[in-house]
Every structure is written in C-alpha cells, then in structure tokens.
Scaffold this motif. Structure first.
Motif, PDB file in Angstrom:
ATOM      1  N   MET A 160       0.853  -1.191   0.000  1.00 34.79           N
ATOM      2  CA  MET A 160       0.000   0.000   0.000  1.00 34.79           C
ATOM      3  C   MET A 160       0.891   1.244   0.000  1.00 34.79           C
ATOM      4  SD  MET A 160      -3.072   1.065   2.670  1.00 34.79           S
ATOM      5  CE  MET A 160      -3.442  -0.649   3.020  1.00 34.79           C
ATOM      6  N   THR A 161       0.574   2.176  -0.863  1.00 36.26           N
ATOM      7  CA  THR A 161       1.410   3.366  -0.954  1.00 36.26           C
ATOM      8  C   THR A 161       1.241   4.241   0.287  1.00 36.26           C
ATOM      9  OG1 THR A 161      -0.287   4.694  -2.028  1.00 36.26           O
ATOM     10  CG2 THR A 161       1.115   3.346  -3.454  1.00 36.26           C
ATOM     11  N   ALA A 162       2.263   5.068   0.534  1.00 31.53           N
ATOM     12  CA  ALA A 162       2.231   5.929   1.715  1.00 31.53           C
ATOM     13  C   ALA A 162       1.049   6.884   1.666  1.00 31.53           C
ATOM     14  CB  ALA A 162       3.544   6.710   1.815  1.00 31.53           C
ATOM     15  N   SER A 163       0.752   7.424   0.488  1.00 29.55           N
ATOM     16  CA  SER A 163      -0.359   8.380   0.399  1.00 29.55           C
ATOM     17  C   SER A 163      -1.702   7.702   0.653  1.00 29.55           C
ATOM     18  CB  SER A 163      -0.364   9.060  -0.975  1.00 29.55           C
ATOM     19  OG  SER A 163      -0.545   8.111  -2.011  1.00 29.55           O
TER      20      SER A 163
ATOM     21  N   VAL B 113      -1.576   1.588  -7.110  1.00 29.46           N
ATOM     22  CA  VAL B 113      -2.579   0.653  -6.591  1.00 29.46           C
ATOM     23  C   VAL B 113      -3.308  -0.013  -7.758  1.00 29.46           C
ATOM     24  CG1 VAL B 113      -4.622   0.386  -5.139  1.00 29.46           C
ATOM     25  CG2 VAL B 113      -2.853   2.050  -4.512  1.00 29.46           C
ATOM     26  N   GLN B 114      -3.349  -1.339  -7.752  1.00 30.92           N
ATOM     27  CA  GLN B 114      -4.030  -2.099  -8.801  1.00 30.92           C
ATOM     28  C   GLN B 114      -5.511  -1.758  -8.823  1.00 30.92           C
ATOM     29  OE1 GLN B 114      -4.308  -6.314  -8.037  1.00 30.92           O
ATOM     30  NE2 GLN B 114      -4.649  -6.841 -10.202  1.00 30.92           N
TER      31      GLN B 114
ATOM     32  N   ASP C 177      -4.211   8.632   3.666  1.00 37.36           N
ATOM     33  CA  ASP C 177      -5.569   9.079   3.359  1.00 37.36           C
ATOM     34  C   ASP C 177      -6.619   8.151   3.960  1.00 37.36           C
ATOM     35  OD1 ASP C 177      -4.539  11.199   2.016  1.00 37.36           O
ATOM     36  OD2 ASP C 177      -5.094  10.515   0.010  1.00 37.36           O
ATOM     37  N   LEU C 178      -6.320   6.854   4.027  1.00 39.13           N
ATOM     38  CA  LEU C 178      -7.257   5.933   4.664  1.00 39.13           C
ATOM     39  C   LEU C 178      -7.345   6.222   6.156  1.00 39.13           C
ATOM     40  CD1 LEU C 178      -9.113   3.474   4.271  1.00 39.13           C
ATOM     41  CD2 LEU C 178      -7.128   2.005   4.660  1.00 39.13           C
TER      42      LEU C 178
END
Length: 260
Positions: free
Chosen positions: A1-4, A70-71, A8-9
C-alpha cells in the motif's frame, strides 16, 4: 500500500476522494439515462453502454492520479481485456454502472461502485445512485453515512430484525424462489430491486436481508458490502465466513447480506 493511500485511509481523506469521484461519474452517466443511446453486447451477452465506458474511464483516471501504484480491477476493462490472473494485497474493485439492464430500461436502481480491498476484505467503499442523486459510503472515523448530492452527510445503521422482516431479492429470481429465500432468512415479505442498491437499503435500516444464490462478480458486491458492514451488517458466503475478495476469476458464489 502506498504511503499516500495509507495516510488518506487513516485520515479519512480517502472516503472523501472516492465519494467525489463516484458522484462525478454519476454526472457523466446521467445525460445517457432515458436518452435512447446505443446498447452494445459483451461476450457474456450482458449489455454495455457508452455511459458504462465513460464513467469507468473517469474513475480509473482519477484513482490513478491519486494512487498511481494501486491495482485497479474494473468491470468493463476486465471484460474487454480479460480478468487479471490475480489480485495484489491492496486493490480497487470498480463497477462504473451496476444494473445496466435497468439503466437501459429507464429504471432508477443503477449505481456507481468503488471499493478498496485490503487483505481480501473491503475496507472502504462508496455506492452512488445517479437517478436519485444519493450516495452511501464508509465514514471517516468508522460507521457508514449517506447524503443527497451537495447536502451534509448523515450517519446510517442497520435495524434490529423485526418480527416480520423484509428481504430484497434480485429481479432475476422467480416469485416462488424469492418467497422461499426470504423465508429461509427469517423474512415474511420480499421486494425485488436491482443493483448494489440492496446493500445500501439494508444499511439504512429499511430492509433486513438480501440472499443471493446466482453468480455475481466481485465488483458487483464489494462497495455495497463495505457500506453495509460499516453500518453494522454482515455479508456471508455459503460457508458462513465473510464474503472475501481476490478470488479466482474475481467471481462470487452464493451469499447473504444481512442487517441486525
């Protein structure tokens, strides 16, 4: 999972982003509704319209700009190019226009669906009904909420099962089968409704169960499941476990969605 995406989550910004994207996709779709546009047939004999394709293009573009690593597994792309061989640990599931048959027929119960899957579970989701300008989503800080376009969000939750529960069923089942399925899940009455709207109406506390025996694709259910579970409900596979994602072919077996 990307840092952004992680940030944001955690902050809730992701819930805002996907709600905005879904509502913008709804605005792309609405000019085609009841406009008599051309309907194409996909390989599985299901219909697709320019509204499906243009809404999906908008969603994919916006998500890619925000979270490029993200896929994304989206219905129209998957049906045109082939379903991905596998899913990553974190991925998007997108149905840009669920309920295309009803949309083509001029009915109101079609939806835009965006869900984030993490470790086989839907952790964020939004469902928008363009015809009624209504959106349901997983909420910032937990829970679920809904709004009419441009209005404040308000919290929603499932209701406790009443003595005479009401089930929602797909229009694809016969009246006899619908009555049997409703009774199996403790409901004395049932109503036919199209699309992922069924999950949201249970999340609002207006209905009690949605049993499904026929096949569906994961993008048909993920966003609705995210909203319903956030509102206190459950979506269970045939073996009684929570309906999971990233399965072979991104295909679902039977399941039941339930409120309180």
């Amino acid at each position: 999972m990307t840092a952004s995406l992680i940030a944001d989550l955690a902050s809730g910004a992701l819930h805002d982003h996907i709600a905005e994207i879904a509502e913008d996709a709804a605005r792309v779709i609405l000019p085609y509704w009841r406009a008599g546009g051309e309907v194409f047939t996909k390989a599985d004999a299901s219909p697709v319209t320019l509204a499906d394709q243009q809404a999906e293009a908008l969603i994919l573009s916006r998500l890619s700009a925000l979270y490029p690593d993200v896929q994304a597994v989206a219905e129209e792309q998957s049906e045109a190019e082939g379903r991905p061989a596998s899913a990553e640990a974190v991925f998007w599931l997108i149905d840009p226009l669920d309920g295309t048959k009803g949309f083509v027929a001029g009915k109101e119960s079609f939806t835009v669906n965006i869900a984030l899957i993490q470790d086989h579970r839907p952790v964020a989701g939004v469902v928008t009904a363009p015809a009624t300008a209504t959106t349901w989503r997983t909420a910032v800080g937990g829970g679920a909420e809904m709004r009419r376009f441009g209005e404040p969000w308000r919290a929603i939750k499932v209701r406790n099962r009443p003595d005479e529960g009401i089930a929602l069923l797909s229009h694809s089942v016969t009246d006899e089968e619908a009555t049997r399925l409703a009774a199996r899940h403790g409901c004395t009455r049932w109503q036919g409704t199209d699309s992922s709207l069924k999950f949201c109406l249970i999340a609002e506390g207006r209905f009690d169960a949605y049993p499904r025996t026929g096949p569906t694709s994961e993008w048909d259910t993920a966003a609705g499941q995210a909203v319903l579970e956030a509102a206190g409900g459950r979506v269970l596979a045939a073996d009684g476990s929570p309906l999971a994602y990233g399965k072979p072919g991104f295909a679902n077996g039977g399941f039941v969605a339930m409120g309180g």
